[in-house]
Structures are given as structure tokens and as C-alpha cells.
Design a protein around this motif. Structure first.
Motif, mmCIF file in Angstrom:
data_model
loop_
_atom_site.group_PDB
_atom_site.id
_atom_site.type_symbol
_atom_site.label_atom_id
_atom_site.label_comp_id
_atom_site.label_asym_id
_atom_site.label_seq_id
_atom_site.Cartn_x
_atom_site.Cartn_y
_atom_site.Cartn_z
ATOM 1 N N GLN A 1 0.859 -1.162 -0.062
ATOM 2 C CA GLN A 1 -0.054 -0.137 0.003
ATOM 3 C C GLN A 1 0.937 1.184 -0.025
ATOM 4 O O GLN A 1 2.040 1.490 0.723
ATOM 5 N N VAL A 2 0.318 2.239 -0.926
ATOM 6 C CA VAL A 2 1.238 3.641 -0.898
ATOM 7 C C VAL A 2 0.367 4.580 -0.069
ATOM 8 O O VAL A 2 -0.825 4.687 -0.333
ATOM 9 N N GLN A 3 1.162 5.303 0.693
ATOM 10 C CA GLN A 3 0.357 6.504 1.246
ATOM 11 C C GLN A 3 1.340 8.026 0.853
ATOM 12 O O GLN A 3 2.671 8.024 0.581
ATOM 13 N N LEU A 4 0.445 8.840 0.570
ATOM 14 C CA LEU A 4 1.050 10.316 0.116
ATOM 15 C C LEU A 4 0.714 11.212 1.346
ATOM 16 O O LEU A 4 -0.516 11.287 1.734
ATOM 17 N N VAL A 5 1.621 11.940 1.787
ATOM 18 C CA VAL A 5 1.820 13.071 2.640
ATOM 19 C C VAL A 5 2.147 14.453 2.209
ATOM 20 O O VAL A 5 3.274 14.277 1.886
ATOM 21 N N GLU A 6 1.151 15.412 2.254
ATOM 22 C CA GLU A 6 1.599 16.556 1.706
ATOM 23 C C GLU A 6 2.287 17.490 2.985
ATOM 24 O O GLU A 6 1.610 17.421 4.298
ATOM 25 N N SER A 7 3.077 18.390 2.653
ATOM 26 C CA SER A 7 3.479 19.181 3.848
ATOM 27 C C SER A 7 3.974 20.660 3.151
ATOM 28 O O SER A 7 4.075 20.757 1.835
ATOM 29 N N THR A 23 5.313 13.304 -0.034
ATOM 30 C CA THR A 23 6.289 12.493 0.189
ATOM 31 C C THR A 23 5.479 11.063 0.051
ATOM 32 O O THR A 23 4.459 10.980 0.851
ATOM 33 N N SER A 24 5.865 9.983 -0.704
ATOM 34 C CA SER A 24 5.239 8.696 -0.688
ATOM 35 C C SER A 24 5.908 7.596 0.338
ATOM 36 O O SER A 24 7.258 7.912 0.478
ATOM 37 N N SER A 25 4.964 6.992 0.899
ATOM 38 C CA SER A 25 5.727 6.004 1.689
ATOM 39 C C SER A 25 5.008 4.524 1.642
ATOM 40 O O SER A 25 3.952 4.411 1.035
ATOM 41 N N GLY A 26 5.416 3.751 2.104
ATOM 42 C CA GLY A 26 4.848 2.128 2.181
ATOM 43 C C GLY A 26 5.437 1.603 0.709
ATOM 44 O O GLY A 26 6.655 1.555 0.584
ATOM 45 N N ARG A 27 4.685 0.736 0.136
ATOM 46 C CA ARG A 27 5.258 -0.208 -0.932
ATOM 47 C C ARG A 27 6.085 0.488 -1.965
ATOM 48 O O ARG A 27 5.243 1.793 -2.560
ATOM 49 N N SER A 28 7.082 0.284 -2.446
ATOM 50 C CA SER A 28 7.865 0.817 -3.471
ATOM 51 C C SER A 28 7.043 0.531 -4.939
ATOM 52 O O SER A 28 6.942 -0.944 -5.191
ATOM 53 N N VAL A 29 6.628 1.287 -5.615
ATOM 54 C CA VAL A 29 5.893 1.181 -6.769
ATOM 55 C C VAL A 29 6.356 2.300 -7.910
ATOM 56 O O VAL A 29 6.803 3.191 -7.639
#
Length: 115
Positions: A1-7, A23-29
Motif C-alpha cells: 500500500q502507498v500513502q502520500l503525505v503533503e507538507s 512524500t510517498s511511503s509504503g510499498r515501492s511502486v
């Protein structure tokens, strides 16, 4: 699963510049395209900028000439820099990424431009 977080959102003055990060985190896709959209109160979500894996960019008419989208080489973080901000730029800014047949969205970051 991929999560995106804005800042990087917040309160700025008319005429100032701002840089947002996603920034994306989680599974590398592999991401085909990364982008930024925004939604002002009572308005539809609109395109701000997109960048493809190959580096091609596209901008919404409202920000052309004032916005620059970029990404790091690993395509795990992308940025939106906007200059000469006006109150009309006030909105929640969302980043997104096209992964396969899916479009993944962040939760958004508020940008408020005071006059």
C-alpha cells in the motif's frame, strides 16, 4: 500500500512564494505520473500541475508561469513551487500519483493567501 503525505502549506501574504512537498511511503511502486490539484471552498477540484515519470510537465491555466513541479530521482517526493501568490490561490492542495490503474491521493494541505 502507498500513502502520500503533503507538507508545506500555511498562511502566506499576497505576492509571496510557497513550496509544497508530497512524500510517498509504503510499498515501492512505479508511478506513471505525479501531480498536484487544489480545491477552494465551493469549487471543484482543479489541476495545478503534473509530472510524468519521464519528466514531462503540465500546468493548469490558473498557475501557468507561476508554478513549477519537480520530483526527486527516486520519484518518492515531488514538489510544487508557486510564486506571486494571490488570495485566489487559497485552497486545499492535494498531491496524487498514478500507480497502475489506480490514482492515489494525499489528504491535502491548506494554503491560505492573505491580502
Amino acid at each position: 500500500q502507498v500513502q502520500l503525505v503533503e507538507s508545506g502549506g500555511g498562511l502566506v501574504q499576497t505576492g509571496e512564494s510557497l513550496e509544497l512537498s508530497c512524500t510517498s511511503s509504503g510499498r515501492s511502486v512505479a508511478m506513471k505520473r505525479m501531480g498536484w490539484f487544489r480545491q477552494a471552498p465551493g469549487a471543484q477540484r482543479e489541476l495545478v500541475a503534473t509530472i510524468t515519470a519521464g519528466g514531462s510537465t503540465d500546468y493548469g491555466d490558473a498557475v501557468k508561469g507561476r508554478a513549477t513541479i519537480s520530483r526527486n530521482n527516486r520519484q518518492t517526493t515531488w514538489y510544487l513551487r508557486m510564486s506571486n501568490l494571490t488570495p485566489e490561490d487559497t485552497a486545499v492542495y492535494y498531491c496524487n500519483a498514478a500507480v497502475g490503474q489506480y490514482l492515489i491521493w494525499g489528504k491535502g494541505t491548506q494554503v491560505t493567501v492573505s491580502s
